[in-house]
Design an enzyme around this catalytic site. Structure first.
Site, PDB file in Angstrom:
ATOM      1  N   ARG A  23      33.771 -43.469  54.262  1.00  0.00           N
ATOM      2  CA  ARG A  23      32.811 -42.163  53.213  1.00  0.00           C
ATOM      3  C   ARG A  23      32.173 -41.045  54.071  1.00  0.00           C
ATOM      4  NH1 ARG A  23      27.764 -44.790  50.731  1.00  0.00           N
ATOM      5  NH2 ARG A  23      28.862 -43.849  48.958  1.00  0.00           N
ATOM      6  N   LYS A  25      33.706 -38.983  55.204  1.00  0.00           N
ATOM      7  CA  LYS A  25      34.722 -37.869  55.921  1.00  0.00           C
ATOM      8  C   LYS A  25      35.246 -36.863  54.824  1.00  0.00           C
ATOM      9  CE  LYS A  25      38.053 -41.406  58.967  1.00  0.00           C
ATOM     10  NZ  LYS A  25      39.319 -42.436  58.046  1.00  0.00           N
ATOM     11  N   ARG A  26      34.225 -37.563  53.375  1.00  0.00           N
ATOM     12  CA  ARG A  26      34.388 -36.444  52.380  1.00  0.00           C
ATOM     13  C   ARG A  26      33.392 -34.919  53.194  1.00  0.00           C
ATOM     14  NH1 ARG A  26      29.527 -38.988  49.984  1.00  0.00           N
ATOM     15  NH2 ARG A  26      28.940 -40.071  51.760  1.00  0.00           N
ATOM     16  N   CYS A  47      -7.952 -25.342  55.040  1.00  0.00           N
ATOM     17  CA  CYS A  47      -7.113 -26.576  56.354  1.00  0.00           C
ATOM     18  C   CYS A  47      -8.422 -27.360  56.624  1.00  0.00           C
ATOM     19  CB  CYS A  47      -6.573 -26.457  57.793  1.00  0.00           C
ATOM     20  SG  CYS A  47      -6.219 -27.941  58.318  1.00  0.00           S
ATOM     21  N   CYS A  50      -8.289 -27.643  60.965  1.00  0.00           N
ATOM     22  CA  CYS A  50      -8.371 -26.260  61.632  1.00  0.00           C
ATOM     23  C   CYS A  50     -10.012 -26.716  62.445  1.00  0.00           C
ATOM     24  CB  CYS A  50      -8.620 -25.087  60.694  1.00  0.00           C
ATOM     25  SG  CYS A  50      -6.158 -24.356  60.608  1.00  0.00           S
ATOM     26  N   HIS A 111      -2.740 -23.998  63.611  1.00  0.00           N
ATOM     27  CA  HIS A 111      -2.365 -24.418  62.403  1.00  0.00           C
ATOM     28  C   HIS A 111      -0.701 -24.553  62.521  1.00  0.00           C
ATOM     29  CE1 HIS A 111      -3.125 -25.548  58.569  1.00  0.00           C
ATOM     30  NE2 HIS A 111      -1.886 -25.062  58.079  1.00  0.00           N
ATOM     31  N   ASN A 151       3.483 -38.574  61.266  1.00  0.00           N
ATOM     32  CA  ASN A 151       4.086 -37.921  60.191  1.00  0.00           C
ATOM     33  C   ASN A 151       4.555 -36.877  59.933  1.00  0.00           C
ATOM     34  OD1 ASN A 151       4.641 -41.002  58.774  1.00  0.00           O
ATOM     35  ND2 ASN A 151       2.365 -41.027  57.711  1.00  0.00           N
ATOM     36  N   GLY A 157       4.909 -37.570  53.258  1.00  0.00           N
ATOM     37  CA  GLY A 157       3.813 -38.252  52.288  1.00  0.00           C
ATOM     38  C   GLY A 157       2.776 -37.474  53.303  1.00  0.00           C
ATOM     39  N   SER A 159       0.377 -35.065  54.939  1.00  0.00           N
ATOM     40  CA  SER A 159      -1.067 -34.299  53.904  1.00  0.00           C
ATOM     41  C   SER A 159      -0.888 -32.876  54.285  1.00  0.00           C
ATOM     42  CB  SER A 159      -2.225 -35.507  53.596  1.00  0.00           C
ATOM     43  OG  SER A 159      -2.988 -35.352  55.122  1.00  0.00           O
ATOM     44  N   HIS A 162      -0.546 -28.805  59.630  1.00  0.00           N
ATOM     45  CA  HIS A 162      -2.074 -28.621  60.868  1.00  0.00           C
ATOM     46  C   HIS A 162      -0.722 -29.693  61.198  1.00  0.00           C
ATOM     47  CE1 HIS A 162      -4.780 -27.205  63.333  1.00  0.00           C
ATOM     48  NE2 HIS A 162      -4.070 -28.099  64.083  1.00  0.00           N
ATOM     49  N   HIS A 164       0.032 -32.803  63.628  1.00  0.00           N
ATOM     50  CA  HIS A 164      -1.461 -33.786  63.872  1.00  0.00           C
ATOM     51  C   HIS A 164      -0.720 -35.061  63.905  1.00  0.00           C
ATOM     52  CE1 HIS A 164      -1.535 -34.287  59.941  1.00  0.00           C
ATOM     53  NE2 HIS A 164      -1.933 -35.233  59.964  1.00  0.00           N
ATOM     54  N   GLN A 166      -1.356 -39.580  63.614  1.00  0.00           N
ATOM     55  CA  GLN A 166      -2.613 -40.696  63.604  1.00  0.00           C
ATOM     56  C   GLN A 166      -2.880 -42.031  64.600  1.00  0.00           C
ATOM     57  OE1 GLN A 166      -3.486 -41.901  59.890  1.00  0.00           O
ATOM     58  NE2 GLN A 166      -2.211 -40.583  58.968  1.00  0.00           N
ATOM     59  N   HIS A 294       8.817 -47.517  74.249  1.00  0.00           N
ATOM     60  CA  HIS A 294       9.923 -47.051  74.122  1.00  0.00           C
ATOM     61  C   HIS A 294       9.196 -46.125  72.310  1.00  0.00           C
ATOM     62  CE1 HIS A 294      10.525 -50.110  71.944  1.00  0.00           C
ATOM     63  NE2 HIS A 294      10.198 -50.566  70.988  1.00  0.00           N
ATOM     64  N   HIS A 296      10.675 -44.146  68.810  1.00  0.00           N
ATOM     65  CA  HIS A 296      12.058 -44.624  67.257  1.00  0.00           C
ATOM     66  C   HIS A 296      10.988 -42.839  66.816  1.00  0.00           C
ATOM     67  CE1 HIS A 296      12.972 -48.502  67.999  1.00  0.00           C
ATOM     68  NE2 HIS A 296      11.788 -49.144  68.086  1.00  0.00           N
TER      69      HIS A 296
HETATM   70  P1  H2U Z   1      -1.046 -37.337  56.874  1.00  0.00           P
HETATM   71  O1  H2U Z   1      -1.107 -37.652  59.042  1.00  0.00           O
HETATM   72  O2  H2U Z   1      -0.553 -38.438  56.654  1.00  0.00           O
HETATM   73  O3  H2U Z   1      -1.124 -36.426  56.841  1.00  0.00           O
HETATM   74  O4  H2U Z   1      -2.683 -38.322  57.082  1.00  0.00           O
HETATM   75  C1  H2U Z   1      -3.480 -37.147  57.799  1.00  0.00           C
HETATM   76  C2  H2U Z   1      -4.748 -38.386  57.424  1.00  0.00           C
HETATM   77  O5  H2U Z   1      -5.893 -37.668  57.518  1.00  0.00           O
HETATM   78  C3  H2U Z   1      -5.041 -39.080  56.704  1.00  0.00           C
HETATM   79  O6  H2U Z   1      -5.322 -40.228  56.664  1.00  0.00           O
HETATM   80  C4  H2U Z   1      -7.413 -38.825  57.042  1.00  0.00           C
HETATM   81  C5  H2U Z   1      -6.641 -38.835  56.052  1.00  0.00           C
HETATM   82  O7  H2U Z   1      -7.287 -39.870  55.621  1.00  0.00           O
HETATM   83  N1  H2U Z   1      -8.203 -37.747  56.817  1.00  0.00           N
HETATM   84  C6  H2U Z   1      -9.689 -37.563  57.327  1.00  0.00           C
HETATM   85  O8  H2U Z   1      -9.579 -38.109  58.218  1.00  0.00           O
HETATM   86  N2  H2U Z   1     -10.402 -36.025  56.818  1.00  0.00           N
HETATM   87  C7  H2U Z   1      -9.869 -35.688  56.271  1.00  0.00           C
HETATM   88  O9  H2U Z   1     -11.628 -34.198  55.901  1.00  0.00           O
HETATM   89  C8  H2U Z   1      -9.058 -35.538  55.562  1.00  0.00           C
HETATM   90  C9  H2U Z   1      -8.133 -36.409  55.467  1.00  0.00           C
HETATM   91 ZN    ZN Z   2      -5.863 -26.043  60.623  1.00  0.00          ZN
END
Ligand code: H2U
Ligand code: ZN
Length: 344
Positions: A23, A25-26, A47, A50, A111, A151, A157, A159, A162, A164, A166, A294, A296
């Site tokens: 597929r 090869k398109r 932000c 920041c 940022h 993420n 997704g 948010s 900047h 970062h 988790q 590792h 991913h």
């Molecule tokens: P993302 O990696 O999905 O963008 O999530 C950012 C995280 O930052 C999200 O889990 C947290 C959200 O709960 N957050 C705070 O802890 N304090 C804030 O003032 C806004 C967002």
């Molecule tokens: Zn920022």
């Protein structure tokens, strides 16, 4: 190697993936759409990540200069959740309490500065922050697994642009690392060597899926990759945790991270979205000789900055499927410069 539909086995999870090379090869290689690079400011007064700005709930960020870690203000897990998950006398209605902690780690005060645009010492600082968080959270008696992840991009997704990551630390071992624990343990008891060190040796013999390598880490598109440009970064030494890396290994890993993420950005000349995360061994005071550290990278894009791979239909109901082979995807990433397009 294979030009007709076939399935490939993922020895880390026990899952199969369907590959349909015919597929791909398109004619699509010419249709690379460009979106203008985002021009973000160094500092954004609105932000919540920041320096000096206020987060939800009124806490003010310090005037930080390196990485900055804080407890997630909207944590999905709580350290002292009462053991009162819904009880039931039916095995078909199973539930159990789950405790944990969630943190956010900002890569730098900037940022606009993503991993591929950071210099090696700055990426090392991020890796060290992840290792410190793993050590600190893993030392808590109710924590048995630490998931570090990033993420990146609105498509994933994320948010806030900047840069970062988790960290979610849990009492139980989550599904994906639990599968990997089972498979790596079984392989180690059967062979006396780790699954990923043997796999790495196979890949270095063949070379066709390797994207970048140095003395300490290798980045490759795994034989069983599901996402079009999925990457697996494997430690050469048999080390199960980020905090166990030597400083030379941290430098080596920073180099590999910069190369992978710069090639990603260069592919469509955009800030390439993905979900990335480390798989470390459970933090349960056992030795874990079976586990190789590792990471991913799961990026959603397929043929341009605007065309993504959708995991729907057959993929949701039956098994994942891909068109472009891992070998072709690896060749495309290898061909690209490791110098970021904005810096070149
Ligand atoms: P993302 O990696 O999905 O963008 O999530 C950012 C995280 O930052 C999200 O889990 C947290 C959200 O709960 N957050 C705070 O802890 N304090 C804030 O003032 C806004 C967002
Ligand atoms: Zn920022």
């Amino acid at each position: 190697m294979f030009d007709s539909p076939h399935r490939r086995f993922n020895p880390l999870t026990g899952d199969w993936v369907l590959v349909s090379p015919h597929r791909a090869k398109r004619p699509w290689l010419g249709q690379v759409e460009k979106t203008p690079p985002e021009n973000l400011p160094h500092y954004d007064p609105t932000c919540y990540l920041c320096p000096r700005n206020e987060r939800a709930g009124g806490v003010k960020n310090p005037d930080y200069s390196g990485t900055f870690s804080f407890d997630n203000d909207f944590a999905a897990l709580l350290p002292d959740s009462a053991p009162d998950a819904p009880a039931s006398d039916s095995p078909l209605l199973a539930a159990e309490p789950e405790r944990g902690l969630c943190r956010v780690v900002c890569f730098s005060p900037r940022h606009d500065l993503t991993l591929p645009e950071m210099d090696i010492p700055a990426i090392e600082n991020v890796l060290t922050a992840w290792a410190e968080q793993t050590r600190e959270l893993g030392a808590k008696d109710f924590i048995h697994y630490v998931q570090v992840f990033e993420n990146k991009g609105a498509m994933m997704g994320c948010s806030n642009p900047h840069p970062h990551s988790q960290i979610w630390a849990t009492e139980h071992i989550p599904n994906e690392p639990a599968k990997e624990l089972e498979r790596q343990t079984a392989y180690f008891s059967a062979n006396g060597r780790t699954l990923l060190s043997d796999y790495l040796a196979e890949e270095h013999k063949r070379k066709e899926r390797v994207i970048a390598a140095n003395d300490y880490f290798t980045a490759l598109i795994p034989f069983w990759a599901v996402w079009p440009f999925e990457v697996l970064v494997i430690a050469h030494r048999n080390v199960p945790y980020l905090p166990k890396l030597t400083s030379a290994e941290v430098t080596g890993l920073a180099n590999i991270f910069k190369q992978v993420t710069a090639r990603y950005d260069n592919l469509f000349e955009i800030s390439f979205p993905y979900s990335m995360g480390f798989h470390q061994a459970p933090l349960d005071n056992l030795p874990h000789p079976e586990w190789t550290l590792h990471a991913h990278f799961y990026p959603p894009l397929l043929r341009s900055a605007t065309v993504r791979k959708f995991m729907v239909g057959f993929e949701m109901l039956a098994m994942p499927q891909r068109d472009i082979t891992p070998e072709i995807a690896a060749a495309r990433l290898r061909e690209l410069s490791e110098v970021h397009f904005k810096q070149g």
